[in-house]
Enzyme design. Structure first.
Site, PDB file in Angstrom:
ATOM      1  N   GLY A 157       0.688  -1.242  -0.027  1.00 15.27           N
ATOM      2  CA  GLY A 157       0.184  -0.052  -0.022  1.00 15.27           C
ATOM      3  C   GLY A 157       0.814   1.344  -0.191  1.00 15.27           C
ATOM      4  N   GLY A 163       2.685   2.584  -2.325  1.00 13.53           N
ATOM      5  CA  GLY A 163       3.144   2.911  -3.668  1.00 13.53           C
ATOM      6  C   GLY A 163       2.434   4.104  -4.261  1.00 13.53           C
ATOM      7  CB  CYS A 172      -0.574   1.722  -4.290  1.00 12.73           C
ATOM      8  SG  CYS A 172      -1.290   0.483  -3.134  1.00 12.73           S
TER       9      CYS A 172
HETATM   10  P1  5GP Z   1       6.389   3.672  -5.711  1.00 11.07           P
HETATM   11  O1  5GP Z   1       7.994   3.722  -6.030  1.00 11.07           O
HETATM   12  O2  5GP Z   1       5.836   4.344  -6.898  1.00 11.07           O
HETATM   13  O3  5GP Z   1       6.013   4.409  -4.599  1.00 11.07           O
HETATM   14  O4  5GP Z   1       6.057   2.355  -5.601  1.00 11.07           O
HETATM   15  C1  5GP Z   1       6.305   1.304  -6.535  1.00 11.07           C
HETATM   16  C2  5GP Z   1       5.587  -0.069  -6.135  1.00 11.07           C
HETATM   17  O5  5GP Z   1       4.139   0.163  -6.019  1.00 11.07           O
HETATM   18  C3  5GP Z   1       5.456  -1.315  -7.088  1.00 11.07           C
HETATM   19  O6  5GP Z   1       6.927  -1.800  -7.044  1.00 11.07           O
HETATM   20  C4  5GP Z   1       4.626  -2.139  -6.515  1.00 11.07           C
HETATM   21  O7  5GP Z   1       4.873  -2.975  -5.468  1.00 11.07           O
HETATM   22  C5  5GP Z   1       3.352  -1.000  -6.169  1.00 11.07           C
HETATM   23  N1  5GP Z   1       2.463  -1.046  -7.231  1.00 11.07           N
HETATM   24  C6  5GP Z   1       2.608  -0.665  -8.523  1.00 11.07           C
HETATM   25  N2  5GP Z   1       1.381  -0.631  -8.992  1.00 11.07           N
HETATM   26  C7  5GP Z   1       0.377  -0.715  -8.218  1.00 11.07           C
HETATM   27  C8  5GP Z   1      -1.056  -1.110  -8.193  1.00 11.07           C
HETATM   28  O8  5GP Z   1      -1.836  -0.895  -8.960  1.00 11.07           O
HETATM   29  N3  5GP Z   1      -1.625  -1.276  -6.735  1.00 11.07           N
HETATM   30  C9  5GP Z   1      -0.777  -1.474  -5.938  1.00 11.07           C
HETATM   31  N4  5GP Z   1      -1.231  -1.769  -4.724  1.00 11.07           N
HETATM   32  N5  5GP Z   1       0.572  -1.461  -5.771  1.00 11.07           N
HETATM   33  C10 5GP Z   1       1.140  -1.002  -6.990  1.00 11.07           C
END
Ligand code: 5GP
Length: 375
Positions: free
Chosen positions: A193, A195, A198
């Site tokens: 959660g 992300g 996300c």
């Molecule tokens: P960020 O670096 O953008 O904060 O987080 C990246 C991570 O978000 C990814 O490696 C993956 O674990 C997570 N993530 C990517 N797409 C989604 C999504 O559609 N839903 C959720 N719950 N997590 C996501």
């Protein structure tokens, strides 16, 4: 600490220890003998529990999202000794042809992961790629790492490839990190959660603040000879530093690498109208601004783009954003590495691996002075 409330026959469990995020803490500077940022060593030699091949890298991994796990991002990452989890929407043929070329350019594919879900089709494709002998690193990714499918899959692929490097997740608790490591994973991907695109926490109410997740999971994983990769929630280089300091061996980035030339996602040109006032004259100007689409892999957009539509029993757990186009990735990577080096000199850590040992944190309720905006 765990509070228990008696509700008739049912015991309601509440963990009331404070759970922290990167924005809740800052690092305390320390006296050190490091005179300059050039004296610190950001390259780390990684040795794993199961995988027999050590790697030398700075432990930042491009997320296996369709927009950041691209061949183009991987190339830029490797130039800086950073890693990439290639996304799973490339075909086996595309992956093999890239891996051949990449091994000629960089000498090997040690900084790349081939990604896999846990379905039969995923396993078939993974087998095809692994059989080539071109790559040794596997990233197994499921949204809910608590499902028994993940642990069974890890066990199965460890049996097939006893010396492969296996990164698997996602979970947020120490017990599950230990289980996955003991069943064959080398590195556990932690984070549910946090992300940037996300929406799991909004939709399901499930999740855990990432800084506390990293502290608990690193301790548990290290205790059984494994490692962790903190996945998601980094918004600035300082968050990556905090994550390494909390014990993360690797940090996975999505949003921070998105929106660049090398990132995937549609480029969108938008015409914006602005008014400029000069003395009494007001002129209307039209400017064209470029944006790149960035989307969560569980978003409805991703489901229709990569799977031909969203299944009825599922709901979107990700969103789509348009990021102002950021140009080439290299300057962003250099800024991140510069931030890490500088953090290391502030806390007196000569090697990346020493960061947790040198770190002391302050709990804070304000991070930044925002008088001139948040940048
Ligand atoms: P960020 O670096 O953008 O904060 O987080 C990246 C991570 O978000 C990814 O490696 C993956 O674990 C997570 N993530 C990517 N797409 C989604 C999504 O559609 N839903 C959720 N719950 N997590 C996501």
């Amino acid at each position: 600490m765990q509070a228990k409330t008696n509700l008739g026959e049912k015991i309601m469990r509440i963990y009331d220890d404070i759970q922290l995020d990167y924005c809740d803490i800052l690092l305390r500077p320390k006296r050190s003998t490091l005179a300059s940022r050039s004296e610190v060593q950001v390259l780390r030699e990684y040795k794993f529990k199961w995988c027999s091949r050590p790697i030398s890298a700075t432990g930042i991994i491009a997320a296996n999202m369709a927009t950041t796990g691209t061949f183009e991002v991987a190339r830029e990452m490797q130039k800086q000794h950073l890693l990439s989890a290639l996304h799973k929407h490339y075909s086996a043929e595309e992956l093999l042809s890239f891996l051949k070329k990449n091994a000629q350019e960089f000498g090997n594919n040690d900084l790349l992961f081939v990604s896999s879900g846990v379905s039969d089709a995923d396993y078939e494709k993974l087998t095809q790629v692994m059989k080539s002998g071109l790559i040794n690193n596997i990233c197994v990714d499921v949204a809910n790492g608590y499902s028994s499918y993940l642990i069974n899959y890890v066990r199965k692929i460890r049996k097939d490839w006893p010396t492969a490097l296996i990164l698997a997740g996602n979970v947020v608790t120490g017990d599950m990190c230990e289980d996955l490591i003991l069943n064959g994973a080398d590195i556990i991907k932690v984070g549910i959660g946090p992300g940037s695109v996300c929406t799991t926490r909004k939709l399901t109410g499930v999740g855990r603040p990432q800084f506390s997740t990293v502290i608990e999971c690193a301790d548990a994983a290290h205790g059984v000879g494994g490692m962790i990769c903190a996945d998601g929630g980094c918004t600035v280089p300082g968050d990556i530093c905090k994550s390494f300091c909390a014990g993360a061996d690797f940090v996975m980035l999505g949003g921070m690498l998105a929106g660049h030339e090398e990132s995937g996602g549609e480029l969108v040109a938008k015409k914006l109208q602005t008014t400029e006032l000069e003395g009494q004259d007001c002129t209307l100007k039209t400017e064209e601004k470029l944006y790149k689409k960035f989307y969560g892999m569980s978003s409805e957009y991703a489901q229709s783009k990569h799977y031909g539509g969203m299944k009825k029993y599922r709901a979107s757990e990700g969103k789509v954003v348009e990021i102002p186009f950021r140009g080439p990735l290299e300057p962003t990577l250099l800024t991140i590495l510069g931030g890490i080096r500088s953090c290391m000199t502030y806390i007196g850590a000569k090697r990346l691996k020493d960061m947790p040992k040198c770190a002391t944190f302050y709990r804070v309720n304000r991070q930044l002075n925002t008088i001139f905006g948040n940048e």
